[in-house]
Enzyme design. Structure first.
Site, short mmCIF file in Angstrom:
data_model
loop_
_atom_site.label_atom_id
_atom_site.label_comp_id
_atom_site.label_asym_id
_atom_site.label_seq_id
_atom_site.Cartn_x
_atom_site.Cartn_y
_atom_site.Cartn_z
N CYS A 138 0.67 -1.46 -0.22
CA CYS A 138 -0.06 0.52 0.15
C CYS A 138 0.95 1.34 0.55
O CYS A 138 0.28 1.90 -0.71
CB CYS A 138 -0.75 -0.29 1.42
SG CYS A 138 -0.35 0.01 2.75
N ASP B 46 -7.84 5.90 -2.69
CA ASP B 46 -6.81 4.81 -1.60
C ASP B 46 -6.47 3.76 -2.91
O ASP B 46 -7.33 2.71 -3.85
CB ASP B 46 -7.37 4.02 -0.84
CG ASP B 46 -6.90 2.94 -0.53
OD1 ASP B 46 -5.53 3.39 -1.00
OD2 ASP B 46 -7.29 1.87 0.53
N HIS C 248 -1.99 -0.01 7.10
CA HIS C 248 -2.13 1.53 6.10
C HIS C 248 -1.54 2.00 5.74
O HIS C 248 -1.80 2.83 6.54
CB HIS C 248 -3.83 0.81 5.21
CG HIS C 248 -4.02 0.74 4.31
ND1 HIS C 248 -3.82 0.36 3.86
CD2 HIS C 248 -5.53 1.59 3.55
CE1 HIS C 248 -4.03 0.50 1.89
NE2 HIS C 248 -5.07 1.37 2.00
#
Lengths: 322, 848
Positions: B418, B478, B462
């Site tokens: 991520c 995201d 994250h």
């Protein structure tokens, strides 16, 4: 002995009033004292540090554990108190002796409701200490402590401190016990330089004799344990039963030990010399008696007689109330 | 040194045990060198304890001291901190352990031990920690008990039990103290624990979050007040990272430092008023585990609900002071809120657009090119997302990147976690002239199936991005979701379970989620831990509200009264225990066994006198209980042999004592209702000896019945003129043996077909008869006789007479258990012994 400091004197007086001399002392909440011991104060210090730690870190777990330890301190007070409470003490016997001797004091600890008690310290002010435990199966226990015999007279048992730091050593639970009981301290024996001849027995004195080994006095049934030398073998050979020969010792002329023998001496010096003479006379085995101003003993022999005379000397001109 | 100033051996033992437990529990917080010092001290002390070694020499102590100094110097940059302080404490604890000579020294070690044990709570407040501390406290208190009590210093376990008992008794009082203990704010500021914790840091390098992915450590737990939002909306924002130096992203001063934070109790600031909150709101409570900074996690647009927390300009939550341990805070989030809608001021804009002077040229070029081609930010973002979606893959093991990390990622490796996506996204946006920032935190979490709370662990870490758009304010993007939407929709564990090897807490993570009961156990433990933590943390609030509710007010006299009453209540059991318990002595096991035997005799009315020896007591009690003479003698002899001669069989003695129950009934046991029967079968010595061995037969009395003479004697009986028969009267427990079984034994013990004789004994006194006590016995006897007649066991018919019992005369004492008393007599040798042997053979299952 140095004169006690004023506060000490005050404390002793207070104790005297609070805990008077008794024959049997029962430990109850009226005479048991409880206070944290040095270890207990250290422990309390740790608790304060822990509380600070908990406060500064706002840590509830530390709060909790310091509360637990604090509660432990309180709980151990009860266990310490219970360890002494209900005990009864009394002096069973005190030995007699001469100045400088150690007098043996037998103290009995008993508990009418027996339970396990342990780590009980008994101590005299001059430092003699005993540690005892009592069990639920024994109703009493006897402990020997020793006292210094100092001056002639009645040596009363010192105040006994009974204390315990059971179970964790954090709390000192104690009591001062003023137990009735004394031993006699005889005068210090001093040998008499020139033998002052006592008056020989007066007319009333009958010559006496005691069982001994000098003169034959008759026959008697033999008893087991008597010396074989004493068996009258002749009579046995003649078919009689076993008989033993009896002998007697003639008693030397009785002697009076008199206060007046030592003119010009002070009281203690006279007593010391009389004491020595009493001991000597008792060893020699003749009948003797003692004359003190205002008192006169019987004539007699034996240890019991000697002890009676020694007691007379020990308490001579010492008030009963001491 | 007087004896009672010495350290008792058991005191030393428990001290060592406590030392071991305390230091073991602190292992992870201590530098290696200090651990070595601890180990050397402990081993040396064990050597002293075992009598192998003497006190350590001066050189060793000096060496250890130097080692301590170096260890602390090397491991900690400054001495003012929790870890160095605890380390120092442990050093002192270890060195004093070696220096321990007298009780006084032992006490210092003990008090240090109390302190060290409890400091563990500063690092962690979990249940496990609490239990470890409790164990340490019990051990330390045991050493204190072993130093002071007589029995505790002699028997090792006595001290331990005493300690546990005292602490248990202290527990109710602890609750009272805990309830009323004054809670002050911190008196002075103290350094918090900052030993390495797994978790976020305010400085993100590519690869940091990937590392967190392999940790199952707890990050925080969330309790939602209402329905929790769907999992794809659970973006737990921790920090915004706006500073970038080409290598790492940092949380720079903007947004959270002094003046830029609006604390919970302050009036709303101007910038806060401009936030458009929207209608939706989510209210929840977060319990955050210990972490390395002052940031707090929350969903988009939080409003702080706990004093000491505040909202920063970057719309994240911060706490005023970093919590040293767990902390709990309340938040209300507005998921639809819009912030900084109108305009970013010049400084802010420059800040959110900042890029280092050079590096990643390819990306910059592409960004500029795309910005020109698309014309609007929305379209640019869409294009970039599509690019990610088509060309990139999501992995926990991304390849290493070079100096121009963003270029390498976007144009060559195209595999990443991520953080790769988020960082490259932000870089790309900034290069395209759009203000953007990196956001780190956690995504998702695991809902407890029963309790409903959410557990977020490190592997949920994250990173994503927020972009400032004209007229819309900050908008969340995201890029990971574009590449791997399943990462957001399902649990990280489900996605990655094959790829990930967890390094820590093997039990608490979902490795065993496949195994149902194990998973349930894990969830239950987790719940317990959470509740514990809630209770421990939330205590401060309970204290006041609880007391106020209980007492109806909160003034000093009520409080004093409460303390008084509650403490007395808590201490009452202690008082009762200490004053009225009749705790016994701790005995040698053999003595304990013997005392048990004496106790049983006492319940039968024969008490041992003080000072009475075992032999004398055995003689006296045997006179008192003639029926038990044999057993009494056997047990006494066994005990004497074992105790004083050191020979014999302990197991046998134990069994013997266990079975020895001279008292017929005791009050608390279920009353045994016994029955009585009276049987005549020849000489009563035989029946007497045989029935004494039968299970369920409680009492055997030899005697006479069936005749006319009152109070007959044995001599009269022997004439055969009295009409009496020699009988045994049995008392038996029908639960164990039925009357029928008694009779079966009876018929096997004698010959029921010979009239008025048994073997050599001839006369009516030796007749075979059953003197029944009631109709039931008569009936059973008739049945048994009929059965025997039918079986053809005997050649002729059974002549056993059935007579109602009239008067039973017990025989003289010497007949009772005659065989045991006179085993050498001729009759016993010739008649009873062979009979008894045969009987034992046939009725083995019915024997005692």
């Amino acid at each position: 002995m140095a004169t006690p400091k004023p506060w000490r004197r005050w404390f002793n007086n207070w104790l005297e009033r609070r805990l008077p001399r008794v024959k049997t002392a029962s430990l109850t909440r009226k005479n048991i004292f409880t206070f944290p011991s040095r270890t207990g104060w250290m422990f309390a210090g740790v608790l304060i540090l822990l509380w600070l730690l908990a406060t500064n870190y706002q840590n509830n777990l530390v709060f909790g554990f310091s509360a637990l330890l604090g509660a432990l301190l309180i709980v151990s007070i009860f266990h310490g108190y219970a360890n002494l409470s209900g005990l009864q003490l009394r002096v069973l016997s005190v030995d007699h002796g001469f100045p400088g001797d150690q007098l043996r004091v037998e103290v009995e600890l008993s508990h009418p409701r027996p339970r396990r008690r342990e780590d009980i310290h008994l101590l005299f002010p001059d430092g003699d200490t005993r540690i005892v435990s009592l069990s639920s199966e024994r109703a009493s226990i006897t402990v020997a402590l020793y006292l210094d015999a100092r001056r002639r007279g009645r040596r009363h048992v010192d105040r006994i401190t009974i204390e315990t730091s059971y179970p964790l050593g954090l709390i000192r639970v104690w009591s001062y016990l003023n137990l009735a009981g004394y031993g006699l301290v005889y005068p210090r024996p001093v040998a008499v330089e020139a033998v002052a001849s006592g008056e020989t027995g007066d007319s009333s004195t009958r010559s006496a004799e005691v069982a001994g080994s000098e003169d034959f006095s008759g026959l008697r049934d033999y008893r087991n344990g008597e010396s074989l030398n004493r068996i009258a073998w002749k009579q046995f050979a003649r078919g009689q039963t076993l008989l033993s020969k009896q002998f007697v010792d003639p008693i030397a002329d009785p002697q009076w030990l008199d206060w007046q023998q030592f003119p010009g001496m002070d009281r203690e010096a006279r007593l010391s010399r009389l004491c020595h003479q009493v001991l000597k006379a008792a060893r020699a085995g003749y009948a003797f008696g003692l004359r003190l101003p205002g008192q006169c003993s019987d004539l007699g022999v034996g240890d019991a007689h000697r002890d009676r005379l020694l007691a007379m000397l020990a308490v001579f001109e010492i008030g009963d109330a001491a | 040194v007087t004896p009672f100033w010495q350290i008792s051996r058991n005191g030393a033992f428990w001290l060592l045990a406590a030392f071991l437990v305390s230091c073991l529990s602190l292992v992870q917080y201590l530098p290696t060198l200090i651990l070595a010092v601890v180990a050397v001290s402990l081993l040396w002390r064990i050597g002293i304890y075992r009598g192998r070694w003497g006190a350590p020499g001066r050189w060793l102590k000096l060496l250890l001291m130097i080692a301590c100094g170096i260890g602390i110097q090397l491991s900690f940059s400054r001495i003012y901190g929790l870890e160095p302080m605890v380390t120092l404490l442990v050093c002192g604890y270890s060195l004093k352990l070696l220096e321990m000579h007298q009780r006084r020294d032992a006490l210092v070690v003990i008090f240090l031990g109390y302190f060290v044990a409890i400091t563990l709570a500063l690092f962690d407040q979990g249940i496990a920690t609490a239990l470890i501390i409790l164990v340490s406290l019990i051990l330390i208190t045991a050493s204190l008990a072993a130093l002071h009590g007589t029995s505790g210093s002699r028997v090792r376990t006595v001290a331990l039990w005493r300690s546990a008992r005292l602490l248990a008794q202290a527990f109710p009082l602890m609750l009272v103290f805990f309830l009323v203990m004054p809670r002050l704010p911190p008196l002075w500021s103290v350094p918090a624990a900052n030993s390495s914790v797994t978790g976020m840091s305010d400085n993100l390098r590519i690869g940091d979050i990937t590392r967190l992915g392999t940790s199952g450590a707890l990050a925080f737990r969330v309790d939602f007040d209402g329905q929790p939002p769907p999992r794809q909306q659970l973006y737990w924002r921790g920090m915004t990272l706006s500073g970038f130096d080409g290598q790492s992203w940092t949380r720079s001063g903007w947004g959270y430092r002094g003046g830029l934070v609006n604390w919970q109790q302050e009036p709303e600031a101007e910038w806060q008023r401009q936030i458009e909150k929207g209608d939706a709101q989510i209210s929840y409570r977060i319990m955050l585990e210990r972490q390395g900074g002052n940031w707090l996690y929350s969903l988009w647009l939080p409003e702080p609900g706990t004093p000491g927390t505040g909202l920063a300009r970057d719309m994240t939550l911060v706490s005023a002071a970093p919590a040293g341990g767990r902390s709990e805070y309340r938040v209300i989030s507005y998921p639809e809120a819009r912030a900084e809608v109108n305009a970013l001021d010049h400084v802010r804009r420059r800040f959110e657009l900042h890029l280092p002077g050079n590096g990643n040229p390819q990306t910059r070029r592409l960004a500029a090119q795309w910005a020109g081609e698309t014309g609007s930010a929305d379209k640019l973002i869409q294009r970039l997302m599509a690019f990610y979606n088509q060309e990139f893959s999501y992995t926990l093991q991304p390849p290493a990147l070079g100096e121009n990390a963003v270029d390498d990622f976007l144009f060559s490796s195209r595999q990443g976690f991520c953080e790769h996506f988020a960082a490259s996204f932000v870089f790309f946006m900034r290069a395209a002239g759009i203000p953007a920032r990196l956001v780190v935190g956690y995504q998702g979490g695991e809902f407890h199936p029963d309790k409903g709370y959410l557990t977020v662990r490190q592997y949920d870490a994250h990173a994503w991005a927020e972009v400032w758009l004209e007229g819309r304010g900050w908008v969340q993007y995201d890029p990971t979701a574009a590449v791997a939407p399943e990462r957001i929709l399902s649990s990280f564990l489900d996605l990655m379970s094959e790829e990930v090897v967890f390094e820590d807490s093997p039990f608490s993570i979902g490795r065993y989620r496949g195994i149902d009961w194990l998973n349930q156990l894990r969830l239950n433990l987790d719940d317990l831990e959470y509740r514990w933590a809630r209770w421990i943390l939330g205590y401060d609030n309970i204290q006041e509200s609880f007391l106020a509710r209980l007492l109806g007010g909160f003034d000093s006299w009520r409080l004093a009264l409460f303390v008084l009453l509650a403490s007395s209540l808590a201490l009452l059991p202690v008082l009762g225990w200490s004053l009225f318990s009749r705790r016994g002595e701790t005995h040698h096991p053999l003595d304990a066994l013997y005392l048990q035997f004496c106790q049983r005799l006492a319940t039968a009315g024969c008490e041992r006198q003080p000072g009475e020896g075992p032999q004398a007591f055995a003689r006296r009690s045997a006179e008192h209980l003639p029926g038990h003479r044999q057993r009494i003698d056997r047990i006494t002899q066994g005990y004497v042999n074992l105790r004083y001669r050191g020979q014999g069989d302990l197991a046998k003695l134990k069994q013997e004592v266990r079975q020895f129950r001279p008292a017929i009934q005791s009050l608390w046991r279920k009353p045994v209702t016994t029955q009585i029967c009276t049987l005549a079968g020849g000489c009563f010595w035989c029946l007497d000896s045989a029935y004494r061995n039968v299970k369920g037969v409680v009492g055997v009395t030899s005697g006479y019945t069936g005749g006319q003479t009152e109070n007959p004697t044995y001599r009269q009986i022997c004439t055969g003129m009295t009409g009496h028969a020699e009988v045994v009267q049995l008392e038996f427990n029908p639960d164990k043996i039925s009357f029928r079984e008694v009779l079966e034994i009876f018929f096997a013990l004698h010959d029921p077909t010979s009239l008025n004789r048994q073997g050599a004994d001839v006369g009516t006194q030796y007749r075979s008869a059953i003197f029944y006590h009631d109709q039931h016995q008569k009936q059973v006897a008739e049945e048994v006789i009929a059965d025997i007649n039918q079986s053809g066991l005997w050649d002729s018919a059974v002549v056993t007479a059935l007579e109602p019992l009239t008067v039973f005369y017990p025989a003289e004492d010497y007949h009772q258990d005659y065989y045991a008393k006179e085993p050498e007599s001729r009759y016993c040798q010739l008649v009873i012994s062979p009979k008894l042997a045969k009987f034992r053979e046939n009725f083995r299952s019915k024997l005692k």
